[in-house]
Scaffold this motif. Structure first.
Motif, mmCIF file in Angstrom:
data_model
loop_
_atom_site.group_PDB
_atom_site.id
_atom_site.type_symbol
_atom_site.label_atom_id
_atom_site.label_comp_id
_atom_site.label_asym_id
_atom_site.label_seq_id
_atom_site.Cartn_x
_atom_site.Cartn_y
_atom_site.Cartn_z
ATOM 1 N N HIS A 83 0.837 -1.206 0.000
ATOM 2 C CA HIS A 83 0.000 0.000 0.000
ATOM 3 C C HIS A 83 0.872 1.256 0.000
ATOM 4 O O HIS A 83 0.619 2.205 -0.756
ATOM 5 C CB HIS A 83 -0.894 -0.044 1.238
ATOM 6 C CG HIS A 83 -1.882 1.076 1.345
ATOM 7 N ND1 HIS A 83 -2.976 1.198 0.523
ATOM 8 C CD2 HIS A 83 -1.943 2.133 2.200
ATOM 9 C CE1 HIS A 83 -3.674 2.273 0.851
ATOM 10 N NE2 HIS A 83 -3.069 2.852 1.868
ATOM 11 N N GLU A 106 2.619 1.717 -3.404
ATOM 12 C CA GLU A 106 1.706 2.233 -4.425
ATOM 13 C C GLU A 106 1.533 3.740 -4.310
ATOM 14 O O GLU A 106 1.350 4.427 -5.316
ATOM 15 C CB GLU A 106 0.347 1.548 -4.292
ATOM 16 C CG GLU A 106 0.348 0.090 -4.708
ATOM 17 C CD GLU A 106 -0.967 -0.602 -4.384
ATOM 18 O OE1 GLU A 106 -1.828 0.020 -3.719
ATOM 19 O OE2 GLU A 106 -1.145 -1.773 -4.786
ATOM 20 N N LYS A 160 -6.579 -5.612 0.489
ATOM 21 C CA LYS A 160 -6.551 -6.435 -0.728
ATOM 22 C C LYS A 160 -7.709 -6.102 -1.665
ATOM 23 O O LYS A 160 -7.640 -6.401 -2.860
ATOM 24 C CB LYS A 160 -6.575 -7.909 -0.359
ATOM 25 C CG LYS A 160 -5.256 -8.400 0.239
ATOM 26 C CD LYS A 160 -5.304 -9.898 0.523
ATOM 27 C CE LYS A 160 -3.952 -10.397 1.030
ATOM 28 N NZ LYS A 160 -3.976 -11.864 1.321
ATOM 29 N N ASP A 161 -8.771 -5.491 -1.134
ATOM 30 C CA ASP A 161 -9.936 -5.156 -1.957
ATOM 31 C C ASP A 161 -9.721 -3.768 -2.567
ATOM 32 O O ASP A 161 -9.896 -2.755 -1.903
ATOM 33 C CB ASP A 161 -11.202 -5.170 -1.095
ATOM 34 C CG ASP A 161 -12.465 -4.954 -1.915
ATOM 35 O OD1 ASP A 161 -12.361 -4.489 -3.072
ATOM 36 O OD2 ASP A 161 -13.558 -5.232 -1.393
ATOM 37 N N LYS A 162 -9.340 -3.733 -3.817
ATOM 38 C CA LYS A 162 -8.982 -2.464 -4.467
ATOM 39 C C LYS A 162 -10.199 -1.654 -4.915
ATOM 40 O O LYS A 162 -10.054 -0.585 -5.514
ATOM 41 C CB LYS A 162 -8.070 -2.733 -5.664
ATOM 42 C CG LYS A 162 -6.786 -3.483 -5.321
ATOM 43 C CD LYS A 162 -5.968 -2.757 -4.259
ATOM 44 C CE LYS A 162 -4.678 -3.514 -3.949
ATOM 45 N NZ LYS A 162 -3.878 -2.844 -2.881
ATOM 46 N N THR A 163 -11.402 -2.133 -4.633
ATOM 47 C CA THR A 163 -12.604 -1.383 -5.016
ATOM 48 C C THR A 163 -13.060 -0.412 -3.929
ATOM 49 O O THR A 163 -13.861 0.488 -4.189
ATOM 50 C CB THR A 163 -13.769 -2.336 -5.325
ATOM 51 O OG1 THR A 163 -14.202 -2.989 -4.119
ATOM 52 C CG2 THR A 163 -13.359 -3.375 -6.351
#
Length: 346
Positions: A28, A31, A232-235
């Motif tokens: 994270h 990024e 982990k949930d990129k939405t």
């Protein structure tokens, strides 16, 4: 939910945080900043960013030390200094130039006792995102005076209007003298999970790792699994960004049009910062809203000397826009009546 059903969350995790979570956090951070973060050397998990902020400051301060704090700022920034025996030195910033940090104001206040600059970026309560050129000036000042920077980035996940967000630790000379404090509370809406983290150079992190079990204990194991799933949930963040962007625009359209009120549209996060000095003191206006709109807001004065005449509103308290709009309209109606009593309108 799989972890809960399996029974593992009833056990302690590592005092520095579960390795799988530290790996997710390292990804994270990479990024966002481009930094190559070692999950075994550069990251530690804390039970919320409030305790994380105090923990970040502890190794560097002792009785008689001084900390430069741009004002307005998060109230804990002032109190934590006191708790550690140090003195918070308020460095004024101003609404009229969007709270830019003036290096000459820092220079006026630096002394042989100064050890640290404590920055909330994006700022709480003003929502200001400090621009890169301003942060570069600040970095040169910190290096010149051989200081430490503790940077609270709890609101970093949602930056609006295409403003570039720069983590100060990425600037020249700053990695080895910066502790960055982050949180999953604001960006992910998981404040009840009490999940936050620090990242820093490994020489600094060695000290934090050494003190983790004595000061922090072990992070909540169930919350750890929740944090891993969220990261982990990129939405999640894009969906929340859209909602918070709508919310700040609604707050600005409704509250900013009230008589006697000045405000800018929020640059980040879940807050709005209103100049209500034409209507009374921070306390007078907050008390009036409580009595007549039945809504509690934050007085500006705990956020520093520059908070006088301001109030802070958390615009993300309600999941649905229509519920928030209803409250904004009640606040506006109370503002309008107070402005009429003050003779600002007829």
């Amino acid at each position: 939910m799989e972890a809960v059903k399996g029974g593992f969350p009833s056990h302690y995790t590592l005092p520095v945080g579960m390795y799988e979570l530290r790996c997710a956090l390292a990804e994270h951070i990479h990024e966002r900043t481009g930094l190559a973060i070692d999950p075994s050397r550069n990251v530690i998990v804390t039970p919320g960013s409030d305790s994380g902020l105090l923990f970040a400051m502890m190794p560097f301060l002792e009785a008689g030390d001084e900390v430069l704090v741009p004002d307005p700022s998060y109230p804990s920034n002032y109190l934590n200094c006191k708790l550690l025996g140090a003195k918070a030195v308020h460095v004024p910033t101003w609404y009229d130039d969007n709270y830019r940090i003036h290096i000459e104001e820092l220079e006026k206040r630096v002394t042989p006792h100064t050890k640290m600059v404590l920055l909330t970026h994006p700022n709480n309560p003003t929502t200001v995102v400090y621009r890169k050129d301003n942060l570069e000036e600040l970095a040169r000042f910190i290096v010149r005076h051989d200081l430490v920077l503790v940077c609270d980035q709890a609101f970093e996940d949602h930056i609006f209007d295409g403003i570039e967000f720069v983590s100060p630790c990425t600037l020249p000379g700053m990695w080895e003298r910066t502790v960055t404090v982050c949180s999953l509370s604001k960006g992910y809406g998981l404040s009840g999970y009490r999940m936050a983290y620090l990242y820093a150079d490994d020489h600094i992190m060695d000290v934090f790792y050494g003190g983790a079990v004595n000061v922090l204990g072990a992070p909540c194991t169930a919350s750890t699994f929740g944090a891993i799933a969220a990261l982990k949930d990129k939405t999640i963040l894009p969906e929340y960004y859209e909602r918070l962007d709508r919310r700040r625009r609604l707050a600005y359209e409704i509250l900013g049009s009230a008589p006697g009120v000045k405000m800018r549209m929020s640059e980040s996060g879940i807050l709005s910062w209103l100049d209500v000095s034409a209507l009374g003191t921070s306390q007078e206006v907050a008390d009036y809203l409580m009595e007549h709109a039945k809504i509690m807001v934050n007085q500006g004065t705990p956020y520093g000397e520059q908070g006088a005449g301001f109030i802070r509103i958390v615009t993300a308290c309600f999941a649905k826009d229509e519920d928030a709009v209803q409250r904004f309209e009640r606040i506006k109606a109370a503002f309008t009546e107070l402005a009429r009593q003050k003779g600002l309108i007829t």
